[in-house]
Motif scaffolding. Sequence first.
Motif, PDB file in Angstrom:
ATOM      1  N   LEU A  44      -5.213 -26.236 -47.415  1.00 34.09           N
ATOM      2  CA  LEU A  44      -6.083 -26.635 -46.312  1.00 34.09           C
ATOM      3  C   LEU A  44      -5.713 -28.023 -45.787  1.00 34.09           C
ATOM      4  O   LEU A  44      -5.626 -28.981 -46.560  1.00 34.09           O
ATOM      5  N   GLY A  45      -5.445 -28.126 -44.480  1.00 32.51           N
ATOM      6  CA  GLY A  45      -5.144 -29.424 -43.872  1.00 32.51           C
ATOM      7  C   GLY A  45      -6.367 -29.987 -43.170  1.00 32.51           C
ATOM      8  O   GLY A  45      -6.554 -31.188 -43.067  1.00 32.51           O
ATOM      9  N   SER A  46      -7.185 -29.094 -42.657  1.00 32.81           N
ATOM     10  CA  SER A  46      -8.424 -29.505 -41.985  1.00 32.81           C
ATOM     11  C   SER A  46      -9.390 -28.332 -42.091  1.00 32.81           C
ATOM     12  O   SER A  46      -9.024 -27.192 -41.785  1.00 32.81           O
ATOM     13  N   ARG A  47     -10.609 -28.606 -42.558  1.00 33.56           N
ATOM     14  CA  ARG A  47     -11.511 -27.482 -42.867  1.00 33.56           C
ATOM     15  C   ARG A  47     -12.049 -26.800 -41.608  1.00 33.56           C
ATOM     16  O   ARG A  47     -11.989 -27.367 -40.504  1.00 33.56           O
ATOM     17  N   ASP A  48     -12.550 -25.591 -41.787  1.00 31.85           N
ATOM     18  CA  ASP A  48     -12.985 -24.815 -40.621  1.00 31.85           C
ATOM     19  C   ASP A  48     -14.188 -25.475 -39.941  1.00 31.85           C
ATOM     20  O   ASP A  48     -15.090 -25.979 -40.590  1.00 31.85           O
ATOM     21  N   HIS A  49     -14.150 -25.443 -38.628  1.00 34.99           N
ATOM     22  CA  HIS A  49     -15.212 -26.057 -37.819  1.00 34.99           C
ATOM     23  C   HIS A  49     -15.154 -25.484 -36.410  1.00 34.99           C
ATOM     24  O   HIS A  49     -14.145 -24.902 -36.013  1.00 34.99           O
ATOM     25  N   THR A  50     -16.240 -25.651 -35.682  1.00 34.24           N
ATOM     26  CA  THR A  50     -16.188 -25.418 -34.240  1.00 34.24           C
ATOM     27  C   THR A  50     -16.132 -26.803 -33.602  1.00 34.24           C
ATOM     28  O   THR A  50     -16.622 -27.771 -34.182  1.00 34.24           O
ATOM     29  N   ASP A  51     -15.531 -26.901 -32.419  1.00 35.74           N
ATOM     30  CA  ASP A  51     -15.502 -28.200 -31.755  1.00 35.74           C
ATOM     31  C   ASP A  51     -16.873 -28.458 -31.141  1.00 35.74           C
ATOM     32  O   ASP A  51     -17.583 -27.531 -30.763  1.00 35.74           O
ATOM     33  N   GLY A  75     -16.134 -25.562 -26.873  1.00 31.27           N
ATOM     34  CA  GLY A  75     -16.904 -26.278 -27.886  1.00 31.27           C
ATOM     35  C   GLY A  75     -18.390 -25.936 -27.834  1.00 31.27           C
ATOM     36  O   GLY A  75     -18.868 -25.257 -26.913  1.00 31.27           O
ATOM     37  N   ASP A  76     -19.117 -26.442 -28.825  1.00 33.18           N
ATOM     38  CA  ASP A  76     -20.552 -26.166 -28.941  1.00 33.18           C
ATOM     39  C   ASP A  76     -21.334 -26.579 -27.687  1.00 33.18           C
ATOM     40  O   ASP A  76     -22.304 -25.912 -27.312  1.00 33.18           O
ATOM     41  N   SER A  77     -20.923 -27.683 -27.051  1.00 35.62           N
ATOM     42  CA  SER A  77     -21.685 -28.169 -25.893  1.00 35.62           C
ATOM     43  C   SER A  77     -21.584 -27.196 -24.719  1.00 35.62           C
ATOM     44  O   SER A  77     -22.568 -26.949 -24.016  1.00 35.62           O
ATOM     45  N   LEU A  78     -20.370 -26.624 -24.525  1.00 34.63           N
ATOM     46  CA  LEU A  78     -20.227 -25.645 -23.442  1.00 34.63           C
ATOM     47  C   LEU A  78     -20.933 -24.339 -23.824  1.00 34.63           C
ATOM     48  O   LEU A  78     -21.558 -23.686 -22.986  1.00 34.63           O
ATOM     49  N   HIS A  87     -24.599 -37.361 -27.216  1.00 29.45           N
ATOM     50  CA  HIS A  87     -24.486 -38.535 -28.098  1.00 29.45           C
ATOM     51  C   HIS A  87     -25.599 -38.578 -29.132  1.00 29.45           C
ATOM     52  O   HIS A  87     -25.405 -39.075 -30.242  1.00 29.45           O
ATOM     53  N   ASP A  88     -26.749 -37.980 -28.809  1.00 27.51           N
ATOM     54  CA  ASP A  88     -27.804 -37.834 -29.830  1.00 27.51           C
ATOM     55  C   ASP A  88     -27.342 -36.822 -30.872  1.00 27.51           C
ATOM     56  O   ASP A  88     -27.611 -36.975 -32.060  1.00 27.51           O
ATOM     57  N   PHE A  89     -26.648 -35.788 -30.413  1.00 27.35           N
ATOM     58  CA  PHE A  89     -26.125 -34.804 -31.378  1.00 27.35           C
ATOM     59  C   PHE A  89     -25.096 -35.453 -32.298  1.00 27.35           C
ATOM     60  O   PHE A  89     -25.120 -35.239 -33.516  1.00 27.35           O
ATOM     61  N   LEU A  90     -24.212 -36.266 -31.733  1.00 27.32           N
ATOM     62  CA  LEU A  90     -23.202 -36.921 -32.577  1.00 27.32           C
ATOM     63  C   LEU A  90     -23.880 -37.784 -33.649  1.00 27.32           C
ATOM     64  O   LEU A  90     -23.464 -37.802 -34.803  1.00 27.32           O
ATOM     65  N   ARG A  91     -24.947 -38.481 -33.263  1.00 28.53           N
ATOM     66  CA  ARG A  91     -25.680 -39.320 -34.223  1.00 28.53           C
ATOM     67  C   ARG A  91     -26.277 -38.436 -35.319  1.00 28.53           C
ATOM     68  O   ARG A  91     -26.174 -38.723 -36.499  1.00 28.53           O
ATOM     69  N   PHE A  92     -26.881 -37.310 -34.896  1.00 24.93           N
ATOM     70  CA  PHE A  92     -27.470 -36.396 -35.877  1.00 24.93           C
ATOM     71  C   PHE A  92     -26.379 -35.836 -36.797  1.00 24.93           C
ATOM     72  O   PHE A  92     -26.579 -35.692 -38.010  1.00 24.93           O
ATOM     73  N   PHE A  93     -25.235 -35.551 -36.221  1.00 22.45           N
ATOM     74  CA  PHE A  93     -24.137 -34.921 -36.981  1.00 22.45           C
ATOM     75  C   PHE A  93     -23.737 -35.768 -38.197  1.00 22.45           C
ATOM     76  O   PHE A  93     -23.314 -35.245 -39.217  1.00 22.45           O
ATOM     77  N   HIS A  94     -23.890 -37.076 -38.091  1.00 20.98           N
ATOM     78  CA  HIS A  94     -23.489 -37.950 -39.189  1.00 20.98           C
ATOM     79  C   HIS A  94     -24.649 -38.280 -40.123  1.00 20.98           C
ATOM     80  O   HIS A  94     -24.522 -39.142 -40.987  1.00 20.98           O
ATOM     81  N   SER A  95     -25.755 -37.565 -39.976  1.00 22.45           N
ATOM     82  CA  SER A  95     -26.918 -37.836 -40.832  1.00 22.45           C
ATOM     83  C   SER A  95     -26.898 -36.939 -42.071  1.00 22.45           C
ATOM     84  O   SER A  95     -26.171 -35.941 -42.129  1.00 22.45           O
ATOM     85  N   ASP A  96     -27.742 -37.272 -43.056  1.00 25.41           N
ATOM     86  CA  ASP A  96     -27.851 -36.463 -44.280  1.00 25.41           C
ATOM     87  C   ASP A  96     -28.353 -35.063 -43.962  1.00 25.41           C
ATOM     88  O   ASP A  96     -27.887 -34.075 -44.515  1.00 25.41           O
ATOM     89  N   ALA A  97     -29.330 -34.994 -43.047  1.00 23.53           N
ATOM     90  CA  ALA A  97     -29.916 -33.688 -42.687  1.00 23.53           C
ATOM     91  C   ALA A  97     -28.828 -32.751 -42.171  1.00 23.53           C
ATOM     92  O   ALA A  97     -28.801 -31.562 -42.496  1.00 23.53           O
ATOM     93  N   ALA A  98     -27.906 -33.293 -41.380  1.00 19.24           N
ATOM     94  CA  ALA A  98     -26.836 -32.457 -40.830  1.00 19.24           C
ATOM     95  C   ALA A  98     -25.892 -32.000 -41.931  1.00 19.24           C
ATOM     96  O   ALA A  98     -25.464 -30.840 -41.959  1.00 19.24           O
ATOM     97  N   ARG A  99     -25.590 -32.892 -42.830  1.00 17.24           N
ATOM     98  CA  ARG A  99     -24.654 -32.537 -43.918  1.00 17.24           C
ATOM     99  C   ARG A  99     -25.201 -31.413 -44.781  1.00 17.24           C
ATOM    100  O   ARG A  99     -24.466 -30.589 -45.295  1.00 17.24           O
ATOM    101  N   LYS A 100     -26.535 -31.387 -44.901  1.00 10.22           N
ATOM    102  CA  LYS A 100     -27.157 -30.362 -45.753  1.00 10.22           C
ATOM    103  C   LYS A 100     -27.282 -29.017 -45.032  1.00 10.22           C
ATOM    104  O   LYS A 100     -27.538 -28.003 -45.660  1.00 10.22           O
ATOM    105  N   SER A 101     -27.147 -29.016 -43.716  1.00  8.54           N
ATOM    106  CA  SER A 101     -27.395 -27.758 -43.001  1.00  8.54           C
ATOM    107  C   SER A 101     -26.099 -26.960 -42.836  1.00  8.54           C
ATOM    108  O   SER A 101     -25.007 -27.524 -42.841  1.00  8.54           O
ATOM    109  N   GLN A 102     -26.274 -25.652 -42.675  1.00  7.08           N
ATOM    110  CA  GLN A 102     -25.094 -24.786 -42.541  1.00  7.08           C
ATOM    111  C   GLN A 102     -24.396 -25.029 -41.209  1.00  7.08           C
ATOM    112  O   GLN A 102     -23.183 -25.074 -41.132  1.00  7.08           O
ATOM    113  N   SER A 103     -25.185 -25.183 -40.158  1.00  3.06           N
ATOM    114  CA  SER A 103     -24.618 -25.521 -38.855  1.00  3.06           C
ATOM    115  C   SER A 103     -25.430 -26.664 -38.271  1.00  3.06           C
ATOM    116  O   SER A 103     -26.585 -26.485 -37.861  1.00  3.06           O
ATOM    117  N   ALA A 104     -24.829 -27.857 -38.246  1.00  4.32           N
ATOM    118  CA  ALA A 104     -25.540 -29.042 -37.744  1.00  4.32           C
ATOM    119  C   ALA A 104     -25.984 -28.805 -36.298  1.00  4.32           C
ATOM    120  O   ALA A 104     -27.074 -29.196 -35.898  1.00  4.32           O
TER     121      ALA A 104
END
Length: 185
Positions: A52-59, A95-98, A157-174
């Motif tokens: 694995l070089g970069s883990r699976d994600h959606t943009d 990406g998720d935003s679109l 930008h609120d989503f980006l802030r949430f993405f780096h929070s503990d709550a986001a890390r614990k969720s299956q899809s931030a």
Amino acid sequence: MVEQVSELDRVVRRMILESFGIEKYMEEHMNSTKYLLRAMKYKPPNTSEKKLGSRDHTDKNIVTVLCQGIQGLEIQLKNGEWITAKPHSLTVFIGDSLFAWLNGRLHTPYHRVMMKGNEPRYSFGLFSNPKKGYIIKAPEELVDEEHPLMFKPFDFHDFLRFFHSDAARKSQSAFHTFCALHSNT
Ligand SMILES: O=C(O)CCC(=O)C(=O)O
Ligand SMILES: [Fe+2]
């Protein structure tokens, strides 16, 4: 090269809006985003097995145009199968935003990087990102009884802030935890 790749981003976005008959939003769309160009280098794993070089994600952004050198990019199809992008190719991701702006009408695929061998890998991504202060909200043409609104309007930008929070890390899809209106989306 950035000029040509950003032209591809614009062409893809225009094609998407036209396919839904909502090209009147094109100007708003273009004015509400800015480009980020990122160069990525992956160290060689020095193995003959894929690692694995970069883990699976959606943009998270609007559209990504990804240009890879040697092979490594893998994309998951809707049926769960992973396919490999050709070396020295361009791949366009939604990406998720679109996805949210289109009220879920187009798929945003998971992707990852898998590598083997002794060569470093380089890739370049042109990311169209929503500007700060722009509220992503599906247009009324894409919301009806059959397609109820899937996501509450949000600032990227609120989503980006949430993405780096503990709550986001614990969720299956931030992303879904952040703005999905129904738990089954
Ligand atoms: O390097 C790659 O091919 C993938 C990079 C990627 O998925 C990303 O930056 O979002
Ligand atoms: Fe990505």
